[in-house]
Design a protein around this motif. Structure first.
Motif, PDB file in Angstrom:
ATOM      1  N   THR A  73      35.701  28.551  40.147  1.00  0.00           N
ATOM      2  CA  THR A  73      37.011  28.924  39.815  1.00  0.00           C
ATOM      3  C   THR A  73      37.699  30.008  40.943  1.00  0.00           C
ATOM      4  O   THR A  73      37.369  31.162  40.925  1.00  0.00           O
ATOM      5  CB  THR A  73      37.239  29.422  38.217  1.00  0.00           C
ATOM      6  N   PRO A  74      38.425  29.464  41.522  1.00  0.00           N
ATOM      7  CA  PRO A  74      39.152  30.434  42.817  1.00  0.00           C
ATOM      8  C   PRO A  74      40.003  31.538  42.112  1.00  0.00           C
ATOM      9  O   PRO A  74      40.576  31.265  41.215  1.00  0.00           O
ATOM     10  CB  PRO A  74      39.987  29.434  43.667  1.00  0.00           C
ATOM     11  N   ALA A  75      39.861  32.762  42.839  1.00  0.00           N
ATOM     12  CA  ALA A  75      40.689  33.834  42.068  1.00  0.00           C
ATOM     13  C   ALA A  75      41.598  33.948  43.391  1.00  0.00           C
ATOM     14  O   ALA A  75      41.312  34.012  44.791  1.00  0.00           O
ATOM     15  CB  ALA A  75      39.941  35.042  41.981  1.00  0.00           C
ATOM     16  N   TYR A 114      45.875  34.806  48.816  1.00  0.00           N
ATOM     17  CA  TYR A 114      44.851  34.112  49.474  1.00  0.00           C
ATOM     18  C   TYR A 114      43.713  33.731  48.359  1.00  0.00           C
ATOM     19  O   TYR A 114      43.445  34.469  47.234  1.00  0.00           O
ATOM     20  CB  TYR A 114      44.181  35.170  50.472  1.00  0.00           C
ATOM     21  N   THR A 115      43.019  32.624  48.703  1.00  0.00           N
ATOM     22  CA  THR A 115      41.765  32.333  48.056  1.00  0.00           C
ATOM     23  C   THR A 115      40.610  32.295  49.006  1.00  0.00           C
ATOM     24  O   THR A 115      40.921  31.888  50.204  1.00  0.00           O
ATOM     25  CB  THR A 115      41.502  31.243  47.127  1.00  0.00           C
ATOM     26  N   PHE A 116      39.593  32.675  48.678  1.00  0.00           N
ATOM     27  CA  PHE A 116      38.363  32.763  49.759  1.00  0.00           C
ATOM     28  C   PHE A 116      37.220  31.716  49.405  1.00  0.00           C
ATOM     29  O   PHE A 116      36.543  32.023  48.356  1.00  0.00           O
ATOM     30  CB  PHE A 116      37.834  34.098  50.142  1.00  0.00           C
ATOM     31  N   MET A 124      45.457  25.138  40.172  1.00  0.00           N
ATOM     32  CA  MET A 124      45.406  25.288  41.490  1.00  0.00           C
ATOM     33  C   MET A 124      44.472  24.131  42.020  1.00  0.00           C
ATOM     34  O   MET A 124      43.426  24.044  41.473  1.00  0.00           O
ATOM     35  CB  MET A 124      44.750  26.765  41.887  1.00  0.00           C
ATOM     36  N   LYS A 125      44.964  23.673  42.999  1.00  0.00           N
ATOM     37  CA  LYS A 125      43.987  22.625  43.585  1.00  0.00           C
ATOM     38  C   LYS A 125      42.516  23.389  43.985  1.00  0.00           C
ATOM     39  O   LYS A 125      42.557  24.336  44.847  1.00  0.00           O
ATOM     40  CB  LYS A 125      45.092  22.210  45.026  1.00  0.00           C
ATOM     41  N   LYS A 126      41.384  22.381  43.794  1.00  0.00           N
ATOM     42  CA  LYS A 126      40.404  23.068  44.328  1.00  0.00           C
ATOM     43  C   LYS A 126      40.064  22.526  45.816  1.00  0.00           C
ATOM     44  O   LYS A 126      39.852  21.321  45.990  1.00  0.00           O
ATOM     45  CB  LYS A 126      39.142  22.618  43.311  1.00  0.00           C
ATOM     46  N   PHE A 127      39.880  23.361  46.707  1.00  0.00           N
ATOM     47  CA  PHE A 127      39.681  23.236  47.928  1.00  0.00           C
ATOM     48  C   PHE A 127      38.305  22.717  48.510  1.00  0.00           C
ATOM     49  O   PHE A 127      37.524  23.453  47.704  1.00  0.00           O
ATOM     50  CB  PHE A 127      40.413  24.407  48.920  1.00  0.00           C
ATOM     51  N   THR A 128      38.049  22.070  49.339  1.00  0.00           N
ATOM     52  CA  THR A 128      36.824  21.536  49.889  1.00  0.00           C
ATOM     53  C   THR A 128      36.448  22.301  51.177  1.00  0.00           C
ATOM     54  O   THR A 128      37.226  22.196  52.057  1.00  0.00           O
ATOM     55  CB  THR A 128      36.578  19.977  49.953  1.00  0.00           C
TER      56      THR A 128
END
Length: 842
Positions: free
Chosen positions: A132-134, A104-106, A1-5
């Protein structure tokens, strides 16, 4: 998954500090307060990249980051634009749609850090952010009782696997963990929030000593916004703190600060330790009228701006006031805490500009040099915050109370100027002389009572005289204190065998009038064997009754413990007052005395008024007539009149005898009939429609025995004196019900009533209870041939049998048939006389 900034990435100070727990962190501030009225009601309105906060319906708190170093999730009561840390409760939503499923990721306020998957409920410490997003799903919540989806804007946020959900636990140690998505702690509102362009920073600062070691109490983090100036940590005047940095304005390239600490002089006082207390008197304004004296737990008085005070060295009127004016300085890092000798508590202020008190953890102060206006020389000032100093300032609520003075010039105000005098309690002649003077004055002013008094007293004449002589010859402060304690022992005349009433004053600490003043067990019910049972807790709450209510439930024994405390045991139930649990919670009477409270009886507000202290709590007449419990009520202290009790010995128990001429009694202590013409009987047998009565020798009714009182003249009040005796009788059929007994079957007992001839008799009891302090006869002890007698109602339901009672009749012999009816002209048959004889007439 892309790591958002996130909107703002993690920023490091330009000094090149590497990423670590000590790095600065930044986030965007809120541009306006969070508004629950704007909470999302339709998930389709959520936007990718939108910023939102999670509000727990069950806890009425927002999820936020409450630890900058490990990014632990905690809770916040509100989110306001003025609070720089509110931005830590903001999450950026990243939304992915795959067919009908939306996940959703938060991302947290700290860029690149995300909400982790919900863990099981054993994760009591809560969650921490992770890189690490969940993925989560958001659902409208339902209830087990009503599975219909609600549409009120409350949601459950679950792991993508749909097994666990967000859950804000019920206490601060269980801040945020996984659960099954049930209950209002799992229901959340999603509140849109807007962020400003201004940054907030968690700014670390580190102070080291000359050896390079970190000084922990001068290191930590502060939350500041961009452009604010970082304030150098406060240290006492005999320390120096320095830094190589010259720019203290917080910004992207300037958000970590380092200092060096050096000790350059000596403190103005000697510090106390656990094993060695060094005591000082403190005054302000260079005036003997401005001594700081603890008057009550939440009042520290001084002279005020005019320099006039009754708490000066010549006008202290009791040893408590003198003792309450002694203070010890306890070192805490480079700060100091002030300990009061009389109550053993540390001084506390709740913020700049607030009155000093003793409620909670000690406040820390810093010694600073002072040159007050007016030119007099003071020893030091006590700095609390950057522009706040402890002091005696009459401008605070126009009263001479110790408080912090929040003013840039507070450090030169005369009220912030302290003069400290060390008091050597073993040799300081002036202090010893003052202590003698005030204790002698206390003794002369005391009202003495003799040991024979029915009311417990704080002192006796003999004790006062001995103490006064001891004080006059004392050579140390400790000897004076010991003599005073002996004079004002609390209480002085406890009788281990006596019974006492414990009576509240007429007004409690809230100013609510109390008519029900006497502590009583009247509401208690025991089983038919006389044993207090569990039942509902409220059934064992000890309550107050009026002085005219039943006396014996109001009678208590003071059972001494080896340490000088007492257990307070009730006469009727033989159980003790329990331990005090918490503020406002009624005190119960524990079963079998497991959990009985140990109470220290100490001096109250007035002569012969006492405090009943169980550890740090004390019994209080709680909330007046509307609520009759006793409890350690919120705000309760020694100055609360609701905590002051009179303890009065009971020597006589009055008993009402009606026009029926008879009454039954049963007490847990021995009594003696003291009213002329009244006789007391016990029953040696019951058969053939009558009971056989024998008079108690000397009119003494042993403890825990039933008795029948008889007064030939009719209605009267019989006085029974409380006796100390071990006398007893054998085979008494009159059973004692000290406390109210319950659990009998209908017609299982006989009680005193009137028969069909309107004369006294023992009739079968159709109810299942026996009143407190009455005697009864167990039906099982009566032969079966007696059970068919006709009876009358007497406030106990339908009755079906009779046992006649007999006593001497000066007018001659009276005859009764076997149904208890009086017969004026007996003919053929069997009759019973009032003299106890059975007569057969041919």
């Amino acid at each position: 998954m892309k790591k958002f900034t996130f909107l703002l990435s993690l920023l490091l100070a330009s000094s090149g500090v590497t990423a670590s727990a000590q790095d600065a962190r930044s986030w965007a501030k809120l541009s306006a307060d969070a508004n629950l009225a704007n909470a999302v009601t339709d998930l389709s309105t959520l936007t990718d990249g939108g910023t939102y906060a999670f509000y727990s319906v069950g806890q009425s708190k927002y999820i936020t980051i409450n630890n900058f170093d490990n990014l632990h999730f905690g809770r916040a009561a509100s989110l306001t634009a003025s609070n720089a840390e509110s931005g830590l409760a903001v999450f950026k939503f990243h939304i992915t749609k795959n067919g009908d499923k939306t996940t959703y990721t938060f991302e947290t306020a700290i860029g690149g850090q995300y909400m982790p998957a919900a863990a099981d409920n054993n994760n009591k410490g809560g969650a921490t952010a992770t890189s690490t997003p969940a993925s989560f799903v958001i659902q409208n919540h339902t209830t087990e009782a009503n599975p219909t989806t609600k549409t009120d804007g409350q949601f459950v946020i679950k792991n993508e696997s749909d097994n666990l959900s967000f859950d804000m636990g019920g206490d601060d140690t269980n801040q945020f963990c996984g659960w099954q998505g049930k209950g209002d702690n799992c229901w959340y509102k999603i509140v849109p929030v807007q962020l400003s362009e201004t940054k907030a920073y968690s700014v670390p600062y580190v102070t080291t000593d000359n050896a390079g070691n970190t000084v922990t109490y001068l290191s930590g983090r502060k939350t500041l916004t961009e452009g604010e100036t970082f304030a150098t940590p406060i240290v006492p005047y005999y320390y120096s703190i320095s830094s190589d940095q010259t720019n203290y304005v917080v910004g992207t390239d300037n958000c970590k600060f380092t200092y060096k600490l050096s000790k350059t002089g000596e403190a103005p006082v000697e510090f106390s330790t656990d094993n060695n207390k060094v005591w000082y008197t403190l005054k302000t304004r260079n005036s003997d009228g401005n001594y700081l004296v603890r008057q009550a737990d939440n009042i520290i008085r001084s002279g005020g701006n005019d320099g006039v005070s009754k708490y000066d060295a010549t006008c202290i009127t009791s040893l408590d006031l003198l003792d309450g004016g002694l203070w010890a300085f306890v070192e805490d890092g480079v700060a100091v805490k002030l300990l009061n000798k009389q109550n053993g508590k540390y001084l506390r202020v709740n913020g700049a500009g607030n009155q000093a008190n003793f409620n909670g953890d000690a406040s820390k102060f810093y010694f600073q040099k002072i040159t007050p206006e007016g030119g007099f020389v003071a020893d030091f000032s006590l700095q609390y915050a950057a522009t706040s100093f402890l002091g005696d300032h009459s401008s605070y609520n126009n009263t001479p109370l110790l408080a912090t003075y929040n003013n840039a010039k507070a450090n030169v105000d005369n009220g912030s100027a302290f003069i400290a005098k060390k008091i050597d309690l073993n040799s300081d002649a002036d202090f010893i002389a003052l202590a003698k003077k005030v204790v002698t004055a206390e003794i002369d002013a005391a009202t003495a009572s003799e040991d024979s008094s029915d009311e417990l007293v704080a002192q006796t004449a003999a004790a006062l005289s001995t103490a006064k002589t001891t004080v006059a010859s004392a050579t140390s402060y400790d000897a004076i204190v010991t003599a005073r304690t002996a004079a004002f022992s609390y209480p002085a005349n406890v009788d281990a065998n006596a019974y006492y009433q414990i009576i509240a004053q007429s007004v409690n600490g809230q100013g609510v009038r109390i008519n029900k003043t006497n502590i009583s067990s009247e509401s208690m019910v025991v089983n038919k064997n006389g044993v207090l049972e569990a039942g509902e807790r409220n059934s064992r709450i000890i309550r107050r009754t009026t002085a005219s209510d039943a006396l014996v439930p109001q009678m208590w024994q003071l059972v001494a413990n080896a340490d000088g405390s007492y257990k307070i045991k009730n006469a009727n139930t033989n159980c003790c007052i329990g331990q005090i649990q918490s503020n406002g919670t009624g005190v119960e009477m524990p079963i079998s005395n497991e959990g009985a409270g140990d109470y220290v009886i100490t001096k109250g507000l007035a002569v012969n008024k006492f405090l009943l202290k169980n550890g740090s709590h004390m019994l209080n007449a709680y909330q007046g007539d509307a609520n009759t419990i006793i409890a350690d009520y919120n705000g309760n202290n020694s100055g609360d009149t609701g905590s002051n009790w009179v303890i009065k010995k009971v020597t006589t128990v009055p008993v009402s005898i009606t026009d029926a001429k008879y009454a039954t009694v049963a007490f847990p202590f021995a009594t003696k009939v003291a009213t002329a013409g009244v006789k007391a009987y016990y029953a040696t047998g019951a058969a053939d429609g009558m009971i056989t009565l024998v008079e108690y020798p000397e009119g003494i009714i042993p403890a825990n025995q039933g008795a029948l009182l008889y007064n030939e003249a009719g209605a009267t009040t019989a006085n029974l004196t409380v006796e100390a005796t071990d006398k007893t009788v054998e085979g008494n059929k009159l059973m004692p019900a000290t406390a109210k007994r319950s659990g009998f079957a209908a017609n299982e007992t006989y009680v005193l009533a009137k028969n069909s001839a309107n004369e006294a008799a023992f009739l079968k009891n159709g109810l299942t209870v026996i009143p407190a302090n009455k005697a009864y006869i167990a039906a099982e002890t009566i032969p079966a041939d007696n059970n068919g007698s006709n009876v009358l109602n007497f406030n106990f339901g339908q009755v079906t049998g009779i046992n006649g009672v007999v006593a001497a009749d000066k007018a001659g012999v009276q005859y009764f048939d076997l149904q208890g009816r009086r017969v004026l002209y007996p003919a053929h048959g069997i009759f019973v006389t009032n003299t106890g004889k059975k007569v057969f007439v041919k």
